[in-house]
Every structure is written in C-alpha cells, then in structure tokens.
Design a protein around this motif. Structure first.
Motif, mmCIF file in Angstrom:
data_model
loop_
_atom_site.group_PDB
_atom_site.id
_atom_site.type_symbol
_atom_site.label_atom_id
_atom_site.label_comp_id
_atom_site.label_asym_id
_atom_site.label_seq_id
_atom_site.Cartn_x
_atom_site.Cartn_y
_atom_site.Cartn_z
ATOM 1 N N UNK A 76 18.676 16.843 54.182
ATOM 2 C CA UNK A 76 17.879 17.685 53.305
ATOM 3 C C UNK A 76 16.508 17.993 53.882
ATOM 4 N N UNK A 77 15.888 17.037 54.543
ATOM 5 C CA UNK A 77 14.575 17.321 55.117
ATOM 6 C C UNK A 77 14.704 18.341 56.248
ATOM 7 N N UNK A 78 15.824 18.330 56.921
ATOM 8 C CA UNK A 78 16.076 19.338 57.966
ATOM 9 C C UNK A 78 16.099 20.742 57.350
ATOM 10 N N UNK A 79 16.738 20.861 56.182
ATOM 11 C CA UNK A 79 16.786 22.154 55.505
ATOM 12 C C UNK A 79 15.397 22.573 55.017
ATOM 13 N N UNK A 80 14.638 21.623 54.515
ATOM 14 C CA UNK A 80 13.294 21.952 54.049
ATOM 15 C C UNK A 80 12.405 22.437 55.186
ATOM 16 N N UNK A 81 12.554 21.812 56.344
ATOM 17 C CA UNK A 81 11.733 22.184 57.498
ATOM 18 C C UNK A 81 12.190 23.504 58.106
ATOM 19 N N UNK A 82 13.481 23.624 58.365
ATOM 20 C CA UNK A 82 13.989 24.774 59.136
ATOM 21 C C UNK A 82 14.263 26.002 58.277
ATOM 22 N N UNK A 83 14.807 25.808 57.065
ATOM 23 C CA UNK A 83 15.180 26.949 56.229
ATOM 24 C C UNK A 83 14.078 27.340 55.250
ATOM 25 N N UNK A 84 13.505 26.352 54.588
ATOM 26 C CA UNK A 84 12.485 26.639 53.576
ATOM 27 C C UNK A 84 11.091 26.769 54.168
ATOM 28 N N UNK A 85 10.912 26.210 55.367
ATOM 29 C CA UNK A 85 9.623 26.278 56.065
ATOM 30 C C UNK A 85 8.465 25.794 55.170
ATOM 31 N N UNK A 86 8.635 24.581 54.676
ATOM 32 C CA UNK A 86 7.629 24.012 53.775
ATOM 33 C C UNK A 86 6.340 23.682 54.513
ATOM 34 N N UNK A 87 5.259 23.655 53.744
ATOM 35 C CA UNK A 87 3.946 23.340 54.300
ATOM 36 C C UNK A 87 3.645 21.849 54.247
ATOM 37 N N UNK A 88 4.352 21.124 53.389
ATOM 38 C CA UNK A 88 4.045 19.731 53.110
ATOM 39 C C UNK A 88 5.303 19.047 52.599
ATOM 40 N N UNK A 89 5.418 17.732 52.821
ATOM 41 C CA UNK A 89 6.555 16.965 52.329
ATOM 42 C C UNK A 89 6.071 15.754 51.531
ATOM 43 N N UNK A 90 6.708 15.549 50.376
ATOM 44 C CA UNK A 90 6.472 14.353 49.565
ATOM 45 C C UNK A 90 7.824 13.718 49.292
ATOM 46 N N UNK A 91 7.911 12.399 49.396
ATOM 47 C CA UNK A 91 9.173 11.778 49.037
ATOM 48 C C UNK A 91 9.640 10.772 50.057
ATOM 49 N N UNK A 92 10.933 10.609 49.894
ATOM 50 C CA UNK A 92 11.437 9.366 50.314
ATOM 51 C C UNK A 92 11.132 8.416 49.168
ATOM 52 N N UNK A 93 11.953 8.492 48.103
ATOM 53 C CA UNK A 93 11.824 7.521 47.020
ATOM 54 C C UNK A 93 11.910 6.105 47.577
ATOM 55 N N UNK A 94 12.770 5.932 48.583
ATOM 56 C CA UNK A 94 12.992 4.612 49.169
ATOM 57 C C UNK A 94 12.451 4.542 50.593
ATOM 58 N N UNK A 95 12.299 3.318 51.055
ATOM 59 C CA UNK A 95 11.896 3.096 52.447
ATOM 60 C C UNK A 95 12.946 3.644 53.403
ATOM 61 N N UNK A 96 14.224 3.384 53.092
ATOM 62 C CA UNK A 96 15.305 3.851 53.961
ATOM 63 C C UNK A 96 15.303 5.353 54.138
ATOM 64 N N UNK A 97 15.121 6.084 53.035
ATOM 65 C CA UNK A 97 15.088 7.540 53.118
ATOM 66 C C UNK A 97 13.881 8.014 53.921
ATOM 67 N N UNK A 98 12.732 7.396 53.683
ATOM 68 C CA UNK A 98 11.522 7.757 54.418
ATOM 69 C C UNK A 98 11.719 7.618 55.919
ATOM 70 N N UNK A 99 12.226 6.473 56.332
ATOM 71 C CA UNK A 99 12.375 6.226 57.760
ATOM 72 C C UNK A 99 13.451 7.111 58.375
ATOM 73 N N UNK A 100 14.493 7.439 57.592
ATOM 74 C CA UNK A 100 15.544 8.327 58.092
ATOM 75 C C UNK A 100 15.009 9.729 58.341
ATOM 76 N N UNK A 101 14.034 10.157 57.555
ATOM 77 C CA UNK A 101 13.499 11.511 57.683
ATOM 78 C C UNK A 101 12.412 11.654 58.739
ATOM 79 N N UNK A 102 11.765 10.555 59.091
ATOM 80 C CA UNK A 102 10.516 10.702 59.826
ATOM 81 C C UNK A 102 10.661 11.325 61.210
ATOM 82 N N UNK A 103 11.722 11.060 61.915
ATOM 83 C CA UNK A 103 11.831 11.621 63.274
ATOM 84 C C UNK A 103 11.804 13.147 63.244
#
Length: 372
Positions: A76-103
């Motif tokens: 989902x973060x890939x879609x937000x970055x590449x398709x939606x071209x967001x200016x900012x990201x909030x989230x990763x309710x969990x530590x696991x999700x946060x770390x999975x998205x960070x790269x």
C-alpha cells in the motif's frame, strides 16, 4: 481494496490539495489501535480544512487498511508513493508495518511519522522516519519502577512474536536489573493465538513469580486477560502501553479489573491536576473525539492527533510542502506540546520526548484511573 479518500469539509479552498497518505490497521489483530487512529485523522483533516486548509490549500487524506499484515502495508505504501504521489505519510499502526514500509519511504525521500511503539523505529535514527509515541523501553521502565515500588522483585514476562512484542521483551530484559527486578519466567505467544492458557499455566505453577508483565498489543492482551480469568489467576497483572484503549476495557470486562499499565494522559485527563502540562490539550482532544464518534478516546487516536499536528506545524514553519524542507522542519521541532510530552527533536532524536509524560494507570470498576 479501494483507498478511502477523506476530502474534508471545505471544498472552497483553492489550489491542488496537499496529499497525506496513511496505512493503518483497521481490521485484524491491531484494529483496536488502528480504528481510533483513522477516526482521529479524519477529524483532524476536517478541522484543518474548516480552518482554511494548510498554506491556503485543502488537505486530502488517502488511507489504506493493511489488515494488520506488515506485508500488505509495504504494497500500500508503494501505491501511495508511486500512484497517489503523496506529500507526507502517517502510519504504520504497528512496528512491523512501519519497518516493512520504511525502505520504500527512504528511497522516495518522503517524511514519514510512525504511530508504532517500538524503540527500533527511531533507534538508530532514520533520516525520513519520525515517531510520536513513547517507546517500549520507556514503557517497560515505567512499569518496572512501579513493580519494584510495590515489592515485586521476581516477575514473569509474556511477549508476543510481533516486532513490537519482541522489541518490548528485549528492552524489558535489558533494563529489569536496573530496578532490582528479575525475570524468572519468560514465555512467548503468537499474536494471532486465541488461547495462551498453556503459557499462563506455566507461570501460575511457578510459586516464585510475584507479578506478570505482558508485552503485546491489540487482541493479544485481551486473550491474555481472558486466559488469566479462565485459570483463576490472581497474580498482579501489568501491561505495556499497547493496551490503553477503550476496546481493551470493552472486550476484557471483569477479567482486566486491577490491571496496571503506563499510558499517556488522554485516558485519565479529567483526573490529572491542573498543573500537568498534558492535561488541557489531552482533555480537549478527548472531548472532541467523544463528541464526534460517541465513544471514549484511546491513546492510539491521540498519537494520530499528535502526528498530524506535528506535521502541520512543520509545514507551517517550512512555508512549503517540499519534502526535504518539511523533513528538516520536523527534525528541528522545539518545545512542541502534545499528548505524550513536550517534543524537541534533533538529528540524533526523532522522537523528542522523555518518559515524564507516561502515567501509571489502573483499571478500576471497568474504567481508567490513576494508579496509586
């Protein structure tokens, strides 16, 4: 799964909207955390747009539910970055999700404020990643300090196998000796388990154990509380800051009576002394949340509130939504009050709060109270 776009309430604000992307856990085991986060972000978007937007532009929130699955969060973060071209990201309710998205976030160079709990999110510091909640070491130390003060020197630790659970376990083991506390039973469980009575029975049958500390979040602590009641366990029961939600109270009922845990001020805001620096703004948020959603607030919704306002403050100071400028502004946040403390960040500290904002709370008569 389609994205949920929260456009706000004032459609008259000119120019292209500022896009904020969010990946939260609205279903699955972390839903008790993710749902109030999503509700709060919706509320904050509407408030921002009603007040005229940000830098004269409407703000749009594009939100995905990762189902409490870190693997889905990455997609989902890939879609937000590449398709939606967001200016900012909030989230990763969990530590696991946060770390999975960070790269992906780091590669795209987008400011990212995590709502996860573990210390590993910001230690070591990651250039584009910030965090708003107290970390698991702070929570563990606050709980251990309380245990030691009550004479509990030999305790059991029960941790789930998630990123947060294992980080919290690691931090607890590392700092227990500082408070003269020994971990004499060390058990784990899968956060998706519906029965942990086997682990609890081992702890119950160890007569030297004086208290139990649970390192988990979402559904995990609920299963533990019910298991303890099923086994008739009367052992003093501590939770980390991953259980400070109305959902925990609702789903555990009498099984959680007497549980103690560290928590930010929101759930006990009304009983804090007026001199407490977190009282006024925590009470204001709690009142607004309850008025809109007809349910008491949780600390997790408050984290979303804090993340949003930190970002708004950074954009305002930067005078721009330029990602690098906003990142720098976040890193240079000084003396910013939120529900967890007074935030002062630096290149060496992307959390910016200490443990002074953590309160020890206890469940009494089915509600939250300051622990005594």
């Amino acid at each position: 799964m389609a994205a949920l776009v929260v456009a706000g309430v004032n459609q008259a604000i000119a120019a292209e909207p500022i896009k904020v992307g969010a990946v939260l856990s609205l279903t699955g085991g972390a839903a008790p955390l993710g749902e109030p986060e999503a509700q709060t972000l919706q509320m904050m978007v509407d408030e921002t747009n009603k007040a005229g937007g940000l830098l004269g532009r409407r703000v749009a929130l594009i939100q995905f539910d990762d189902g409490s699955d870190p693997g889905k969060a990455n997609g989902f973060v890939k879609r937000l970055i590449e398709d939606e071209k967001v200016d900012m990201l909030i989230g990763g309710t969990t530590t696991g999700a946060t770390m999975a998205m960070y790269s992906l976030v780091e590669r795209a160079e987008i400011p990212f404020i995590s709502l996860g709990g573990a210390r590993v999110i910001v230690d070591p510091v990651k250039k584009w990643l910030f965090k708003v909640s107290h970390d698991d070491r702070m929570a563990s130390e606050r709980a251990l300090q309380d245990m030691a003060g009550r004479g509990y020197k030999s305790i059991a630790l029960l941790a789930d196998t998630t990123g947060y659970g294992q980080s919290s376990r690691k931090e607890t083991l590392a700092v227990a000796g500082k408070y003269g506390v020994s971990i004499i039973a060390d058990e784990t469980f899968n956060v998706k388990d519906t029965d942990v009575t086997a682990q609890l029975a081992k702890i119950k049958n160890n007569p030297a154990v004086q208290a139990l500390f649970v390192s988990s979040f979402g559904q995990g602590p609920i299963v533990v509380a019910k298991g303890m009641a099923q086994l008739g366990m009367t052992l003093p029961h501590y939770e980390g800051h991953g259980s400070a939600s109305q959902e925990y109270l609702n789903l555990t009922g009498a099984a959680s009576e007497g549980v103690r845990m560290p928590s930010p001020a929101v759930i006990v805001a009304q009983v804090l002394p007026d001199s407490d620096p977190q009282k006024a703004l925590s009470a204001e948020y709690a009142k607004a949340f309850e008025a809109r959603f007809k349910t008491p607030p949780s600390t997790f919704g408050a984290y979303a509130r804090d993340a949003w306002l930190l970002w708004v403050n950074a954009v305002t100071r930067a005078g721009s939504t330029d990602k690098a400028k906003v990142r720098d502004a976040l890193e240079n946040t000084k003396d910013f009050p939120d529900t967890s403390g007074i935030v002062t960040m630096s290149p060496q500290d992307h959390l910016g709060i200490d443990s002074s904002g953590l309160k020890m709370v206890q469940i009494k008569n089915g509600g939250w109270t300051l622990a005594k």
